[in-house]
Enzyme design. Structure first.
Site, mmCIF file in Angstrom:
data_model
loop_
_atom_site.group_PDB
_atom_site.id
_atom_site.type_symbol
_atom_site.label_atom_id
_atom_site.label_comp_id
_atom_site.label_asym_id
_atom_site.label_seq_id
_atom_site.Cartn_x
_atom_site.Cartn_y
_atom_site.Cartn_z
ATOM 1 N N ASP A 76 -32.110 -52.432 72.244
ATOM 2 C CA ASP A 76 -33.134 -52.566 73.278
ATOM 3 C C ASP A 76 -33.217 -53.970 73.855
ATOM 4 O O ASP A 76 -33.379 -54.145 75.060
ATOM 5 C CB ASP A 76 -34.510 -52.196 72.718
ATOM 6 C CG ASP A 76 -34.694 -50.702 72.561
ATOM 7 O OD1 ASP A 76 -33.963 -49.949 73.220
ATOM 8 O OD2 ASP A 76 -35.562 -50.294 71.776
ATOM 9 N N TYR A 125 -37.102 -41.077 78.751
ATOM 10 C CA TYR A 125 -38.327 -41.622 79.306
ATOM 11 C C TYR A 125 -38.654 -40.913 80.624
ATOM 12 O O TYR A 125 -37.782 -40.378 81.304
ATOM 13 C CB TYR A 125 -38.176 -43.114 79.586
ATOM 14 C CG TYR A 125 -38.358 -44.020 78.390
ATOM 15 C CD1 TYR A 125 -38.283 -43.536 77.086
ATOM 16 C CD2 TYR A 125 -38.597 -45.382 78.557
ATOM 17 C CE1 TYR A 125 -38.455 -44.373 76.000
ATOM 18 C CE2 TYR A 125 -38.766 -46.233 77.478
ATOM 19 C CZ TYR A 125 -38.692 -45.725 76.203
ATOM 20 O OH TYR A 125 -38.862 -46.559 75.132
#
Length: 449
Positions: free
Chosen positions: A131, A382
């Protein structure tokens, strides 16, 4: 005729023809010169007019996105874009990305995304499941286009980000740096205007979707603190890229991450991710003075992932299967709510939109509309909200829209990389259709074999 006279006559005729031809050539040259002079004069005279028009267009292009209208009444969702980034990236130069989101000015919609400083099907795509790295950057391209080095604009260095347009310029909020001391860099029209330092020194992070602008001010929500326990949450008000006010939420037992925010009737509503202990989504709404209210979506149609089967909801955190989560969104309409969610209850696959006419305040699981977006057999990821202002659409209301990230690669598939493409939909009050719009790329790629 005398031979000598014949020769003289023929010579005279040739001379006359030559003189006439020469005069015609001279006339042609003069004509061309005069014509060129006139064109050059006209060109020089036209330039100030052209510049005046350009400056006028630039002046007209600057407006204030008021955000005072209500959300448009809608009955369903129409497909708005699909970039097919992974499919195209098997052969073309396409960025390895995650966390794409869409934001619109009064002139255009753009896809923003966090790159990994690498291209698909290239050696630097190895290990891009991480990330936070110093190689991640926020970039943008026209909505619906695959993000490539040829159509993308660098915005900022970031592993967490947000962006929005106030009617004059783009504001970007870009977080980078170490977990124990990250800094958010604010840019307005591409120029650094302010910074926000991590106040809890525990992975400062923001929305991964657009911020919300009302009457020239833009608003965002940030989190600092544990991802699995009580953290600190702040709302920031910004004007022309500078923080003018902030407030920390008094929200014990609440958990806010990756909020999806939108303007509605002059105020802002954010629907967020509870990564601590809620399988329903927390919300915060606030006015332009940052006076706020907080709560959880009460519906028994649960919006997070993982989550239990639909049942009886709660207006506080629904703890069953409440740990972990995924970024998502909802749109509030009075006591009703449009809920976007994965189809699977335990993996990031499939996607659907559900209208629960009593779901914002009621705890039952009754709904009246379900629209398929991605089949449960295909990967999603997402999702988040964005809006189209009346200044863009010409409507007298704010059009609600959403995007869905379609994650491919690691950890679920046999590749060395993680990336995604995206689709988006906008609310309409006319005919729509449910279907499946998956990523559609055939894996693995050459680099994975």
């Amino acid at each position: 005729m005398n031979p000598n006279r014949k020769i003289i006559t023929i010579g005279s005729i040739c001379m006359v023809i030559g003189i006439v031809s020469l005069m015609l050539q001279i006339g042609n040259i003069i004509s061309i010169w005069v014509s060129h002079s006139i064109q050059t004069e006209n060109h020089h005279q036209a330039e100030p007019i052209s510049n005046t028009n350009f400056l006028t267009e630039k002046a007209v292009a600057s407006v204030t996105l008021a955000g005072n209208s209500s959300l448009c009444p809608i009955s369903g969702w129409a497909i708005h874009s699909k970039d097919n980034g992974i499919r195209i990236g098997s052969k073309g130069d396409v960025f390895v990305i995650r966390e794409p989101f869409i934001s619109c000015s009064h002139l255009e919609c753009r896809t923003f995304f966090l790159t990994q400083g690498a291209l698909l099907n290239d050696k630097h795509s190895n290990g891009t499941a991480k990330d936070r790295s110093p190689h991640r950057t926020l970039m943008s391209c026209p909505v619906g286009e695959a993000p490539s080095p040829y159509n993308s604009r660098f915005e900022s260095v970031a592993w967490s980000a947000s962006a929005c347009h106030d009617g004059t310029s783009w504001l970007t909020i870009a977080i980078s740096g170490p977990d124990n001391g990250a800094v958010a860099v604010l840019k307005y029209n591409g120029i650094i205007t302010d910074t926000i330092k991590s106040w809890r020194n525990n992975i400062l992070r923001t929305q991964e979707s657009e911020c919300a602008c009302v009457n020239g001010s833009c608003f965002t929500v940030m989190t600092d603190g544990p991802s699995n326990g009580q953290a600190s949450y702040k709302i920031f008000k910004m004007e022309k890229g500078k923080v003018v006010k902030s407030v920390e939420l008094d929200a014990p037992n609440y958990h806010y991450e990756e909020c999806s925010c939108y303007p509605d009737a002059g105020e802002v509503t954010c629907v967020c991710r509870d990564n601590w202990h809620g399988s329903n989504r927390p919300w915060v709404s606030f006015n332009q003075n940052l006076e706020y209210q907080i709560g959880y979506i009460c519906s028994g149609v649960f919006g997070d992932n993982p989550r239990p089967n639909d049942g009886t909801g709660s207006c506080g955190p629904m703890s069953l299967n409440g740990a972990y989560g995924v970024k998502g969104f909802s749109f509030k309409y009075g006591n009703g709510v449009w809920i976007g969610r994965t189809k699977s209850t335990n993996s990031r696959s499939g996607f659907e939109m559900i209208w629960d006419p009593n779901g914002w305040t009621g705890t039952d699981s009754n709904f009246s509309v379900k629209q398929d977006i991605v089949a449960i057999t295909d990967w999603s990821g997402y999702s988040g909200s964005f809006v189209q202002h009346p200044e863009l659409t010409g409507l007298d209301c704010i059009r609600p829209c959403f995007w869905v990230e379609l994650i491919r690669g690691r950890p679920k598939e046999s590749t060395i990389w993680t990336s995604g493409s995206s689709i988006s939909f906008c609310g309409v009050n006319s005919d729509t259709v449910g279907w499946s719009w998956p990523d559609g790329a055939e894996l693995p790629f050459t680099i994975d074999k």
